[in-house]
Every structure is written in C-alpha cells, then in structure tokens.
Write an enzyme that holds these catalytic residues in place. Structure first.
Site, short mmCIF file in Angstrom:
data_model
loop_
_atom_site.label_atom_id
_atom_site.label_comp_id
_atom_site.label_asym_id
_atom_site.label_seq_id
_atom_site.Cartn_x
_atom_site.Cartn_y
_atom_site.Cartn_z
N HIS A 198 0.87 -1.19 0.00
CA HIS A 198 0.00 0.00 0.00
C HIS A 198 0.90 1.23 0.00
O HIS A 198 1.78 1.36 0.86
CB HIS A 198 -0.90 -0.02 1.24
N HIS A 245 1.19 5.74 -0.88
CA HIS A 245 0.51 7.02 -1.02
C HIS A 245 1.12 7.74 -2.23
O HIS A 245 1.57 8.87 -2.12
CB HIS A 245 0.66 7.85 0.25
N TYR A 264 0.62 -3.25 -20.24
CA TYR A 264 1.26 -3.68 -19.01
C TYR A 264 0.41 -3.39 -17.77
O TYR A 264 0.42 -4.17 -16.82
CB TYR A 264 2.65 -3.05 -18.91
#
Length: 215
Positions: A94, A96, A120
């Site tokens: 994860h 940002h 891709y």
C-alpha cells in the site's frame, strides 16, 4: 541465511527503493509478505519505507497472532482482507503515490479507475477498483475489499492510495509501480484525446495473459 531472513531483507530493500524514488514519503505506506510457514511479516506502524529494520518487522504466525517484532501497521484490515479472499496472494503493498492519488480525485467510485493505455497495466493489475474514501485505519476498508470476493488484485482508495496484492513481494511491488506509472500517463494525457487500447486489443491482452478482467 534462512528463507525468512532473506524475505525480511527483501521487504526492506524493495521498500527503500520505493521510498527513494518518491513513490511513498515520510511514514506513509505499508507492506507485508507471507512466510514459508503461512505467517506474515508486516511493516510496523509509523515507520518509513526508507528506514525499515528487518529485525523489527511485525511477525504473525499462521493463525494470525502477533508473535514478534514491533506493532504492525494500522492498515492490517486491508492486508488481511486480501490474504483471506485471494489464495494466490503472497504479498500486499500500500502506497501514497502522488499520481494515483491525484487521479482518484478526478474519478467516481464504480468507474474504471485506470484507462487501458498500455498492455502492461492490464497484464499486471487486471481491472483496478476505485473504492470510496475511508478514514485511515478504518476496518471498513478491509470490508470493502472483502466485498469484492477476491476478484481484484488491486484497489485504489480514493484520496488515499493504491493497494496491490501479488504472488510474492517482487510481483506486488512491480504491479503497484505499474499502477502509479499508468496513473501518471493518464494525468499527462488527460483532455488530449489519447489513443489507448481499443476493446479488441484489451480483450487480446486479457486472453493471452489470462487476466482477471470481467466484472
């Protein structure tokens, strides 16, 4: 060096690479990977991807009990949701990342998040689900992922960041980098009428590379 020791080093090396290239910043982002015994190694809460310590990664046993290392990221519900619903998930990342977060502010949940600009993005991510905004650490994020019933390997949390599951830590990192690169392309070409892949080309990619694509 044991397999777990190598995995700890790999997690920290890849996290540092993501940090050094600006794909996450400060103490944002979290990362986890399956161990050989079915447990998990997870980045601790409040830590920087640029300074992860292999010996301090949170360690969970196969039953989901925290058995060692520092306290894990508050986003554990996200990670657990992917592991519980996707049998092929060996790692979850994860970030940002700037361009994907920016793109999430220009789209509506329920719409396709990434346009099919290159093969891709489709090959590595499949269809990316845009989820609504949740407060950081809200277990409802995990519930939203569970609601997808394992059909998506990548989601985008609106105004927050992408989350990607892969078969191993390298695959998950490669895929989330592809997500950010595709988001950047989408922003760079927004409003210019870019020539993306048409429906037939998308279907060819999906078929050739056995991509999870249909709703």
């Amino acid at each position: 060096m044991s397999a777990e020791a190598r995995l700890r080093e790999t997690i920290c090396t890849l996290a540092r690479s993501l940090f050094d290239r600006g794909l996450t910043h400060g103490s944002t982002g979290n990362i986890s990977a399956r161990t050989e015994d079915g447990g998990l190694l997870v980045s601790p809460t409040g830590t920087s991807f640029g300074r992860l310590d292999p010996g301090r990664l949170a360690r969970f046993d196969a039953g989901g009990t925290h058995v060692g290392g520092d306290r894990p990221t508050k986003e554990m519900p996200l990670h657990s949701a992917f592991y519980d619903t996707r049998s092929t998930a060996g790692a979850v990342v994860h970030l940002h990342s700037c361009h994907s977060v920016a793109l999430s502010m220009l789209a509506e949940p329920g719409e396709p998040f990434l346009p099919p600009l290159t093969p891709y993005g489709i090959m590595q991510l499949g269809r990316v689900e845009l989820l609504p905004f949740f407060l950081p650490g809200d277990p409802a994020m995990g519930n939203a992922v569970r609601g997808l019933a394992g059909k998506r390997s990548a989601v985008m949390l609106a105004n927050h960041g992408p989350v990607v599951a892969g078969r191993d830590i390298e695959a998950a990192c490669n895929a989330i980098e592809e997500l950010e690169a595709t988001a950047k392309l989408a922003l760079l070409t927004r409003g210019m009428g870019p020539r993306g892949l048409d429906d037939g080309q998308v279907r060819d990619v999906v078929t050739k590379f056995d991509v999870e694509w249909d709703v």
